[in-house]
Design an enzyme around this catalytic site. Structure first.
Site, PDB file in Angstrom:
ATOM      1  N   TYR A 138      14.486  11.585  -8.617  1.00 57.43           N
ATOM      2  CA  TYR A 138      14.358  10.621  -7.528  1.00 57.43           C
ATOM      3  C   TYR A 138      14.435   9.171  -7.998  1.00 57.43           C
ATOM      4  CZ  TYR A 138      13.063  14.164  -4.077  1.00 57.43           C
ATOM      5  OH  TYR A 138      13.065  15.223  -3.215  1.00 57.43           O
ATOM      6  N   LYS A 190       9.093  23.662 -15.281  1.00 55.74           N
ATOM      7  CA  LYS A 190      10.183  24.537 -15.709  1.00 55.74           C
ATOM      8  C   LYS A 190      10.436  24.229 -17.184  1.00 55.74           C
ATOM      9  CE  LYS A 190      13.324  27.639 -14.972  1.00 55.74           C
ATOM     10  NZ  LYS A 190      12.956  29.061 -14.703  1.00 55.74           N
ATOM     11  N   ASP A 246       8.688  18.777  -3.943  1.00 55.82           N
ATOM     12  CA  ASP A 246       9.401  18.675  -2.662  1.00 55.82           C
ATOM     13  C   ASP A 246       9.747  20.073  -2.151  1.00 55.82           C
ATOM     14  OD1 ASP A 246      10.949  17.547  -0.525  1.00 55.82           O
ATOM     15  OD2 ASP A 246      12.751  18.005  -1.691  1.00 55.82           O
ATOM     16  N   ASP A 250       7.830  22.727   1.077  1.00 53.37           N
ATOM     17  CA  ASP A 250       8.469  23.236   2.303  1.00 53.37           C
ATOM     18  C   ASP A 250       8.209  24.734   2.421  1.00 53.37           C
ATOM     19  OD1 ASP A 250       9.555  20.759   3.089  1.00 53.37           O
ATOM     20  OD2 ASP A 250      11.432  21.699   3.735  1.00 53.37           O
TER      21      ASP A 250
HETATM   22  C1  IPM Z   1      10.027  14.691   1.738  1.00 48.45           C
HETATM   23  C2  IPM Z   1      11.461  14.504   2.113  1.00 48.45           C
HETATM   24  C3  IPM Z   1      12.068  13.402   1.253  1.00 48.45           C
HETATM   25  C4  IPM Z   1      11.932  13.824  -0.194  1.00 48.45           C
HETATM   26  C5  IPM Z   1      13.524  13.040   1.604  1.00 48.45           C
HETATM   27  C6  IPM Z   1      13.663  12.630   3.049  1.00 48.45           C
HETATM   28  C7  IPM Z   1      14.097  11.992   0.684  1.00 48.45           C
HETATM   29  O1  IPM Z   1      12.157  15.700   1.988  1.00 48.45           O
HETATM   30  O2  IPM Z   1       9.238  13.743   1.897  1.00 48.45           O
HETATM   31  O3  IPM Z   1       9.646  15.776   1.309  1.00 48.45           O
HETATM   32  O4  IPM Z   1      12.773  14.556  -0.719  1.00 48.45           O
HETATM   33  O5  IPM Z   1      10.967  13.416  -0.817  1.00 48.45           O
HETATM   34 MN    MN Z   2      10.913  17.414   1.480  1.00 48.73          MN
END
Ligand code: IPM
Ligand code: MN
Length: 358
Positions: A138, A190, A246, A250
């Site tokens: 990032y 990892k 990240d 999810d």
């Molecule tokens: C999150 C989102 C962001 C990330 C994107 C929108 C850049 O997916 O906050 O998890 O990857 O951090």
């Molecule tokens: Mn995300």
């Protein structure tokens, strides 16, 4: 005089404005009940603003936002605009320039029927993910060589610094201790393939020696995804790098009922910090009043906790948990049969009755 909190509100794109509207109603209500004041200032940044003005995040607005006590963000991202432009110009800019090095993502199941896993109860799904939030791929150290030709080379560096890794690991050890649940911290990495992650392995060991009361645990990211589905009860507090965090969160959001409830805090302890739902702008639901506002409502609760309004934070959490347990809010998807505003109404009218410590 009661305390006043200055909040910058960036509702953003897609479903952002709808869910933030509900979050703000609830914020105002708990402020009235629990006796504090909120001064919310809205910054209408995002796709519409960009299309109209070509501005992404004007310096003057950034300076103002930076001077508030906290930031509430809805969602950023719009299919009409180049991928990543607004995400990086707004979300990542805030994370990097405000040095919000912790992305804290609670994974908590409030009612058994919301979990897609068989035989898992709220007791089994209750952990915290501490995602590093300022480094890794990032950081944006990337480039294209011979772009658009058959010989194209594309690079993006994964970077970790000792300082960056150490501070987030230390935060996670402190959190595992404060939480006092099973007192276990799991490092997810990892390091078997990405050898640069040996820095995480070593730092985790070294810092961990200062926390003899916390059990050190480890899982590779691929295995962590598997455990998340198979035995989520094994996790208490997890610390991981930016990109793995990240992705893992999810997946983890699904076992707590979905993206309709998952919230996060982008934190630099002691400084202005940012709170947001993790779901993103979901353009296909935008403007339809069908998205669950509960992730934003939970982000508001996290923000209040951060600001020291623990009673109001507990009130929101207890209210949402109660509505989910009783199935008055039957699900967290856009198919719940309740509109965004109806869910907001339900939370709003139940706040006063929540059982919270005096
Ligand atoms: C999150 C989102 C962001 C990330 C994107 C929108 C850049 O997916 O906050 O998890 O990857 O951090
Ligand atoms: Mn995300």
């Amino acid at each position: 005089m009661s305390k006043e909190h200055a909040i910058a509100v960036l509702a953003g794109d897609g479903i952002g404005p709808e869910v933030v509207r509900q979050g703000l109603r609830i914020l105002e209500r708990v402020a009235a009940i629990d006796g504090f004041r909120v001064r919310a200032t809205s910054y209408p940044l995002g796709a519409e603003h960009y299309l109209k003005t070509k501005e992404i995040f004007p310096d003057a607005a950034f300076r103002e936002v930076k001077d508030q006590d906290a930031i509430l963000l809805g969602a950023i991202g719009d299919p009409r605009i180049e991928v990543g432009l607004l995400e990086f110009g707004i979300i990542a800019k805030l994370r990097f320039e405000l040095d919000l090095f912790v992305n804290l993502r609670p994974v908590k199941l409030y009612a058994e029927h919301l979990c897609p896993l068989k035989n898992k109860t709220p007791e089994d799904v209750d952990f915290l993910v501490v995602r590093e939030n300022t480094e890794d791929a990032y950081a944006g150290m990337r480039g294209f060589f011979k772009k658009g030709t058959p010989d194209e080379v594309a690079t993006q560096e994964i970077i970790f610094t000792r300082k960056g890794v150490e501070r987030v690991i230390r935060y996670a050890f402190d959190l595992a201790r404060r939480r006092g649940r099973t007192k276990k911290l799991t490092l997810v990495d990892k390091a078997n393939a990405v050898r640069a992650m040996d820095l995480w392995t070593r730092t985790f060991e070294e810092v961990g020696r200062e926390y003899p009361d916390i059990t050190r645990d480890h899982a590779y990211i691929d295995a962590a995804c598997m455990w998340c589905v198979k035995n989520p009860e094994w996790f208490d507090t997890v610390v991981t790098s930016n990109m793995f965090g990240d992705i893992l969160t999810d997946l983890a959001a699904m076992i707590q009922g979905g993206l309709g409830i998952a919230a996060s805090g982008n934190i630099h302890p002691g400084r202005v910090s940012l709170f947001e739902p993790i779901h993103g702008s979901a353009p296909k639901y935008a403007g339809q009043n069908v998205a669950s506002p509960l992730a934003t409502v939970m982000a508001v609760a996290m923000m209040l906790e951060y600001l020291g309004e623990t009673r109001a934070a507990a009130r929101i959490e207890e209210t949402v948990a109660g509505l989910l347990r009783s199935k008055r809010i039957p699900s967290l998807g856009s198919d719940s049969g309740l509109s965004t505003t109806q869910i907001g109404d339900l939370v709003l009218e139940s706040l006063e009755r929540a059982k919270v410590p005096a």
